[in-house]
Design an enzyme around this catalytic site. Structure first.
Site, PDB file in Angstrom:
ATOM      1  N   SER A  10       0.731  -1.128  -0.060  1.00  0.00           N
ATOM      2  CA  SER A  10      -0.022   0.146  -0.314  1.00  0.00           C
ATOM      3  C   SER A  10       0.774   1.022   0.173  1.00  0.00           C
ATOM      4  O   SER A  10       1.296   1.669  -1.137  1.00  0.00           O
ATOM      5  CB  SER A  10      -0.973  -0.243   1.045  1.00  0.00           C
ATOM      6  OG  SER A  10      -1.994   0.884   0.522  1.00  0.00           O
ATOM      7  N   GLU A  30      -9.737  -4.970  -3.638  1.00  0.00           N
ATOM      8  CA  GLU A  30      -8.545  -4.263  -3.156  1.00  0.00           C
ATOM      9  C   GLU A  30      -9.456  -3.113  -2.579  1.00  0.00           C
ATOM     10  O   GLU A  30      -9.189  -2.771  -1.673  1.00  0.00           O
ATOM     11  CB  GLU A  30      -8.050  -3.689  -4.133  1.00  0.00           C
ATOM     12  CG  GLU A  30      -6.458  -3.822  -4.801  1.00  0.00           C
ATOM     13  CD  GLU A  30      -5.079  -4.513  -3.597  1.00  0.00           C
ATOM     14  OE1 GLU A  30      -5.793  -4.234  -2.203  1.00  0.00           O
ATOM     15  OE2 GLU A  30      -4.097  -5.007  -4.004  1.00  0.00           O
TER      16      GLU A  30
END
Length: 496
Positions: free
Chosen positions: A191, A312
């Site tokens: 991330s 996601e």
């Protein structure tokens, strides 16, 4: 690393550190926690950590960087630049390869103490050294102050990235004392941490500090221009009702409160958090977007893994409820860069083709947001590596909990407890992966990540290449060529 009457010790350039033995289901490790790797004045570049006399007890985690207090138990601005080091207790050979972990958290949150990313089990199981670092966050890590406070603060735009470079330099000069090999360092981020890894690939100051990198659910496109940084700085000063010089002495807690209020305001009406604080193209640390510099050859000799998870954006979208059509239309338009030929109908048809089934509006919105924020930026980064001399590999994580009421599916960060082997050892793990996660998937992923760090043969995981071969991690491992290819081609067509 040596054993003494006072414990397990290692000598660093700053002084001797004392760690502790850790017993895990995968074997024993030695943990050195909260080691200072640098120190820094507020809004200034990090400097080597100060030395200490005698032995420093490093058996408890160090403080996190200042952030929203509900996100971390212990925070300290002056002491947050610290690293945790886990060394396998019974390694067969030395020196050992090293994995440096850079945590995520939207550039606002997180630390090196997440229980699901504790490095002890991975180190013990795979015979590697795992290092996890903290770095500055939010306004204390990304604020443009040179124009309002002078050249003394020219580095303020990218302090988080400079912290990571300082940590890698510390690893380079210190890790041999822990039994590690400074010539075999792999960096891995997820991330926001993956955005940092992509940035490090593009930074001359990081060159030579690692030979392999893993980018998990990140982007090489998140870096903003200098104007964004200056506007963000002005907005924060307005939020705080402060002058630039006030920032130099204001309590960190007050700056964090102001940044949280600013992010909430910028995120209003959006399903996802506004990523206002992120790397900046300042002409010093970053001269262009990382994806563009990588396309031009930056870090072409660094071996690279790039991957995403199937769902996601499932943390942003309620997959049980149908969204407003105009919300979906707006995201499709953004994904297609405003192309007049783009539409929900064409995107949904591509998604249906890729998944071999009809998708609901909620599933289509989730997929579109995942494409916008994670998957297509990762795809473009893979394409930017086409002429690299070192190999590139790709993966897609598809496993999802079988619980009927589990709506995250193969959500953002779900792969991490499998890689770090924490799927069956805590309440945190059960909350993330459920009560009967597949142990074979854990063993396969941690073994493959270990093989990456050890520079071993990765068959049956082929390189990406012209056929876009991608490893699919689910109940059963497989290789696919160009997964989600219909969407990739559609997006490429409208972004040409």
């Amino acid at each position: 690393m040596t054993r003494t009457n006072t414990g397990l010790t290692a000598r660093t350039p700053q002084g001797t550190v004392v760690g502790r033995s850790v017993s895990t289901p995968d074997g024993s490790a030695v943990a050195f926690l909260g080691i200072p790797y640098a120190h820094a004045e507020r809004f200034k570049a990090p400097q080597p950590a100060m030395s200490w006399p005698g032995e420093r007890l490093c058996v408890a985690a160090g403080p996190a960087a200042p952030q929203d207090p509900i996100r971390a138990d212990v925070m300290d601005e002056s002491g947050c630049l610290n690293a945790n080091v886990w060394v396998p207790a019974n390694a067969a050979a030395s020196p050992l390869p090293v994995l440096v972990w850079i945590h995520g958290g939207g550039h606002l949150y997180g630390s090196n103490t997440n229980a699901l990313c504790d490095g002890a089990r991975l180190a013990a199981a795979e015979g590697i050294i795992v290092v996890a670092i903290n770095y500055r966050l939010g306004a204390l890590g990304y604020l443009s102050l040179a124009s309002v406070l002078g050249s003394e603060y020219a580095d303020s735009s990218n302090l988080a990235l400079l912290d990571a470079v300082a940590a890698l330099r510390w690893v380079s000069v210190s890790i041999a004392e822990f039994g590690g090999d400074p010539a075999r360092v792999t960096i891995m981020g997820q991330s926001a941490g993956a955005v940092m890894v992509a940035s490090l690939l593009a930074m001359p100051s990081a060159s030579g500090l690692f030979s392999r990198a893993l980018i998990e659910s990140g982007s090489g496109e998140r870096a903003r221009d200098a104007g964004h940084g200056e506007r963000l700085t002005a907005d924060l000063l307005t939020e705080l009702a402060a002058t630039p010089t006030d920032l130099l002495t204001m309590p960190a807690e007050q700056i964090v409160a102001g940044q949280e209020a600013l992010v909430r305001r910028r995120s209003a009406g959006r399903p996802n958090l506004d990523l206002a604080f992120a790397p900046l193209i300042d002409g010093r640390t970053l001269t262009a977007r990382p994806v563009d510099l990588i396309r031009e050859g930056a870090s072409a000799d660094v071996e690279l893994v790039i991957g995403t998870n199937r769902n996601e954006a499932s943390g942003f979208v309620d997959l049980r409820a149908e969204p407003a059509v105009d919300v979906l239309e707006a995201h499709v338009e953004q994904l297609m860069h405003g192309s007049p030929a783009a539409s929900v109908v064409t995107y949904r048809a591509a998604l249906d083709a890729d998944t071999n089934r009809p998708n609901s509006l909620a599933e289509t919105l989730e997929a579109c947001m995942a494409d916008l924020i994670y998957r297509q930026p990762s795809q473009r980064l893979l394409d930017a590596r086409r002429d690299a001399s070192a190999w590139t590999r790709s993966y897609l994580f598809e496993w999802q909990r079988p619980d009927a009421d589990w709506i995250r599916r193969a959500g953002h960060s779900l792969e991490l407890p499998f890689i770090f082997r924490h799927i069956d050892d805590s309440a945190d793990a059960e909350a993330e992966v459920g009560v009967e996660p597949p142990l074979q998937l854990r063993d396969q992923m941690s073994a493959m990540w270990g093989a990456l760090v050890r520079d071993e043969d990765l068959q049956p995981w082929p390189t990406y290449g012209e056929h876009r071969r991608t490893a699919i991690f689910s109940e059963h491992f497989r290789i696919e060529s160009d997964p989600r290819g219909s969407i990739r081609r559609l997006v490429a067509q409208h972004n040409a």
